[in-house]
Design a protein around this motif. Sequence first.
Motif, PDB file in Angstrom:
ATOM      1  N   PHE A  98       0.777  -1.384   0.006  1.00 15.63           N
ATOM      2  CA  PHE A  98       0.167   0.340  -0.008  1.00 15.63           C
ATOM      3  C   PHE A  98       1.166   1.282   0.051  1.00 15.63           C
ATOM      4  O   PHE A  98       1.739   1.457   0.876  1.00 15.63           O
ATOM      5  CB  PHE A  98      -0.756   0.486   1.228  1.00 15.63           C
ATOM      6  CG  PHE A  98      -2.145   1.539   1.231  1.00 15.63           C
ATOM      7  CD1 PHE A  98      -3.203   1.008   0.897  1.00 15.63           C
ATOM      8  CD2 PHE A  98      -1.096   2.987   1.961  1.00 15.63           C
ATOM      9  CE1 PHE A  98      -4.412   1.952   1.266  1.00 15.63           C
ATOM     10  CE2 PHE A  98      -2.694   3.655   2.095  1.00 15.63           C
ATOM     11  CZ  PHE A  98      -3.590   3.600   1.368  1.00 15.63           C
ATOM     12  N   VAL A  99       0.465   2.013  -1.037  1.00 19.82           N
ATOM     13  CA  VAL A  99       2.114   2.807  -1.220  1.00 19.82           C
ATOM     14  C   VAL A  99       0.993   4.131  -1.953  1.00 19.82           C
ATOM     15  O   VAL A  99       0.728   3.676  -2.800  1.00 19.82           O
ATOM     16  CB  VAL A  99       3.410   2.804  -2.007  1.00 19.82           C
ATOM     17  CG1 VAL A  99       4.063   3.655  -2.093  1.00 19.82           C
ATOM     18  CG2 VAL A  99       4.210   1.748  -1.867  1.00 19.82           C
ATOM     19  N   LYS A 162      -5.393  -6.992  10.720  1.00 23.36           N
ATOM     20  CA  LYS A 162      -3.945  -7.876  10.399  1.00 23.36           C
ATOM     21  C   LYS A 162      -2.839  -6.716   9.750  1.00 23.36           C
ATOM     22  O   LYS A 162      -1.729  -6.553  10.531  1.00 23.36           O
ATOM     23  CB  LYS A 162      -4.271  -8.983  10.413  1.00 23.36           C
ATOM     24  CG  LYS A 162      -2.419 -10.072  10.640  1.00 23.36           C
ATOM     25  CD  LYS A 162      -2.763 -11.435   9.946  1.00 23.36           C
ATOM     26  CE  LYS A 162      -1.248 -12.005   9.639  1.00 23.36           C
ATOM     27  NZ  LYS A 162      -0.959 -13.588   9.507  1.00 23.36           N
ATOM     28  N   LEU A 163      -2.998  -6.336   8.818  1.00 22.89           N
ATOM     29  CA  LEU A 163      -1.741  -5.901   8.141  1.00 22.89           C
ATOM     30  C   LEU A 163      -2.026  -4.699   8.089  1.00 22.89           C
ATOM     31  O   LEU A 163      -1.288  -3.603   7.994  1.00 22.89           O
ATOM     32  CB  LEU A 163      -2.603  -6.312   6.569  1.00 22.89           C
ATOM     33  CG  LEU A 163      -2.107  -7.824   5.949  1.00 22.89           C
ATOM     34  CD1 LEU A 163      -2.311  -8.039   4.578  1.00 22.89           C
ATOM     35  CD2 LEU A 163      -0.953  -8.940   6.681  1.00 22.89           C
ATOM     36  N   MET A 164      -3.602  -3.641   8.822  1.00 20.61           N
ATOM     37  CA  MET A 164      -2.944  -2.568   8.004  1.00 20.61           C
ATOM     38  C   MET A 164      -3.345  -1.762   9.630  1.00 20.61           C
ATOM     39  O   MET A 164      -2.404  -0.943  10.310  1.00 20.61           O
ATOM     40  CB  MET A 164      -4.508  -2.043   7.383  1.00 20.61           C
ATOM     41  CG  MET A 164      -3.646  -0.112   7.036  1.00 20.61           C
ATOM     42  SD  MET A 164      -5.053   0.779   6.012  1.00 20.61           S
ATOM     43  CE  MET A 164      -4.732   2.334   5.738  1.00 20.61           C
ATOM     44  N   TRP A 165      -4.417  -1.810  10.105  1.00 17.22           N
ATOM     45  CA  TRP A 165      -4.935  -1.526  11.202  1.00 17.22           C
ATOM     46  C   TRP A 165      -3.945  -1.441  12.712  1.00 17.22           C
ATOM     47  O   TRP A 165      -3.889  -0.715  13.800  1.00 17.22           O
ATOM     48  CB  TRP A 165      -5.898  -1.923  11.496  1.00 17.22           C
ATOM     49  CG  TRP A 165      -7.066  -0.876  10.682  1.00 17.22           C
ATOM     50  CD1 TRP A 165      -8.540  -1.847   9.966  1.00 17.22           C
ATOM     51  CD2 TRP A 165      -7.720   0.408  10.049  1.00 17.22           C
ATOM     52  NE1 TRP A 165      -9.080  -1.119   9.381  1.00 17.22           N
ATOM     53  CE2 TRP A 165      -8.367   0.336   9.530  1.00 17.22           C
ATOM     54  CE3 TRP A 165      -6.392   1.237  10.191  1.00 17.22           C
ATOM     55  CZ2 TRP A 165      -8.498   1.444   8.784  1.00 17.22           C
ATOM     56  CZ3 TRP A 165      -6.829   2.743   9.955  1.00 17.22           C
ATOM     57  CH2 TRP A 165      -7.912   2.517   8.877  1.00 17.22           C
ATOM     58  N   ALA A 308       7.633  -3.269   6.636  1.00 18.51           N
ATOM     59  CA  ALA A 308       6.572  -3.834   7.974  1.00 18.51           C
ATOM     60  C   ALA A 308       6.126  -5.696   7.695  1.00 18.51           C
ATOM     61  O   ALA A 308       6.811  -6.137   6.777  1.00 18.51           O
ATOM     62  CB  ALA A 308       4.610  -3.067   7.560  1.00 18.51           C
ATOM     63  N   LEU A 309       6.714  -6.005   8.693  1.00 15.47           N
ATOM     64  CA  LEU A 309       6.779  -7.507   8.656  1.00 15.47           C
ATOM     65  C   LEU A 309       5.580  -8.564   9.667  1.00 15.47           C
ATOM     66  O   LEU A 309       5.135  -7.451  10.779  1.00 15.47           O
ATOM     67  CB  LEU A 309       7.694  -8.173   9.687  1.00 15.47           C
ATOM     68  CG  LEU A 309       9.239  -7.380   9.584  1.00 15.47           C
ATOM     69  CD1 LEU A 309      10.419  -7.940  10.695  1.00 15.47           C
ATOM     70  CD2 LEU A 309       9.632  -8.345   8.101  1.00 15.47           C
ATOM     71  N   ASN A 310       5.407  -9.679   9.812  1.00 15.95           N
ATOM     72  CA  ASN A 310       4.473 -10.252  10.269  1.00 15.95           C
ATOM     73  C   ASN A 310       4.552 -10.697  11.520  1.00 15.95           C
ATOM     74  O   ASN A 310       5.467 -11.375  11.467  1.00 15.95           O
ATOM     75  CB  ASN A 310       3.624 -11.272   9.205  1.00 15.95           C
ATOM     76  CG  ASN A 310       2.631 -10.892   8.026  1.00 15.95           C
ATOM     77  OD1 ASN A 310       1.798  -9.861   8.701  1.00 15.95           O
ATOM     78  ND2 ASN A 310       2.312 -11.471   6.940  1.00 15.95           N
ATOM     79  N   ASP A 311       4.301  -9.500  12.492  1.00 20.01           N
ATOM     80  CA  ASP A 311       4.578 -10.581  13.470  1.00 20.01           C
ATOM     81  C   ASP A 311       3.466 -11.703  14.627  1.00 20.01           C
ATOM     82  O   ASP A 311       1.980 -11.807  13.963  1.00 20.01           O
ATOM     83  CB  ASP A 311       5.037  -9.313  14.741  1.00 20.01           C
ATOM     84  CG  ASP A 311       3.463  -9.021  15.280  1.00 20.01           C
ATOM     85  OD1 ASP A 311       2.436  -8.471  14.134  1.00 20.01           O
ATOM     86  OD2 ASP A 311       2.877  -7.974  15.909  1.00 20.01           O
TER      87      ASP A 311
END
Length: 446
Positions: A98-99, A162-165, A308-311
């Motif tokens: 997302f850019v 999960k990916l943004m908020w 960003a990383l998936n934690d």
Amino acid sequence: MSKSIAVIGAGWAGCAAAVELAAAGHKITLYESSRTLGGRARAVDINSTRLDNGQHILLGAYSETLRILQQVGVDAEKTLLRLPLQIRYPENSDGMDFVAPRLPAPFHLIAALLRSKGLAGADKMALARFSSAARWMDWRMNDDCSVSELLQRFDQTERLIKLMWQPLCIAALNTPPERASAQIFLNVLRDSLGARRVASDMLIPRVDLTALFPQQAAAFVQRYDGAIKLGASVQKIVQNDNHWIVTQDKTEDEMYDAIVVATSASQAATLLSDVTTSTEIPPFEYEPITTCYLQYPSDTKLDIPFYALNDDPETQCWGQFVFDRGQLDATQNGLFAVVVSASTDAIELGHEALSAAIAAQLANTLQMPQLATPEWSRVITEKRATFSCTPALQRPQEQTEFPHLVLAGDYLASDYPATLESAVRSGVKAAKLLSASLTSEKFASI
């Protein structure tokens, strides 16, 4: 009008107050208990490299921070890497891309949403619905609630959360969504996503945080005949007629016309305990932030400045963002900084285990096996990095019952969570309150 003023604490709030008061013509003495300026956003030396006690991102919406940087002579275009709003995960990591393009608001967000990858149609519709509803309600809530509850009310999809908020909430408030204030989160979104396009830009420091502002603020104060006292731990403040006495260990007491207490909340409560009864500073709960620095060969690079990383704690994936320091400072090629906000569970592993887990996460996520074995690594945790930004949290004001005694700090009443911007805003507000009080007193005596 010149008065002698003690500013106790040389974090970003104290430095901002000192700059404003010095510019107003007052003689400032800035006390700092440590040997390094900056408080909880300061430089540290690691393996002969000057880094920060935590990797930071500023926003284009940080208007007071950018203004005061200019005031002390900092060229923000040279010292900050300005990037458009973005949340980008490494390829093949089940993330999103997302850019926001450099278009006028709100077209930059519309274009970013249409061009985004990794989001299904339902995710994009949910994001558009949330943005429209937030604008319609003027980014205000009648009653505060948790960010998780807010997202549920607006039917945000599990993947979008999960990916943004969730990453945005933890990065901005350093508090998990299930405990974070929805109103404060909306305030941050209002001033970034809901404002001009440049307000949503991400600003990454190219220099260490002490050099970025506190060091320049100290030089500014000294140019106005002020004094900087490092390693100066103030033990007590006492009112004496129309003056204030500052007491340190093994040094003579010093007298001032006014005082700014710009320490942590707990230290401020201790200093105020002997002089005031009406100003109460609550015992805040705190959240830690951990940064793991990993050094690799100098030719090791990311495709972009940060990802960003998936934690996922269940799989020992703790990192939330990874920064390529070499793209910020050419002397730091091959150095990565991985941020773990709200890191209470992560730090229970211990530094060695956490560092190894983060290195393994990078190697797997970025599909670069060599990242599993850095040349060296270092974990830094600021255990009381920010207060827990919970719903309807009551925060005290800068003004005390004494007109010549004010507070400054990111824990004070503000639209923002504990950020550099809220610290600077508080310092500026405290200085203006004090200047107004001293000015009115002068005219009353004429």
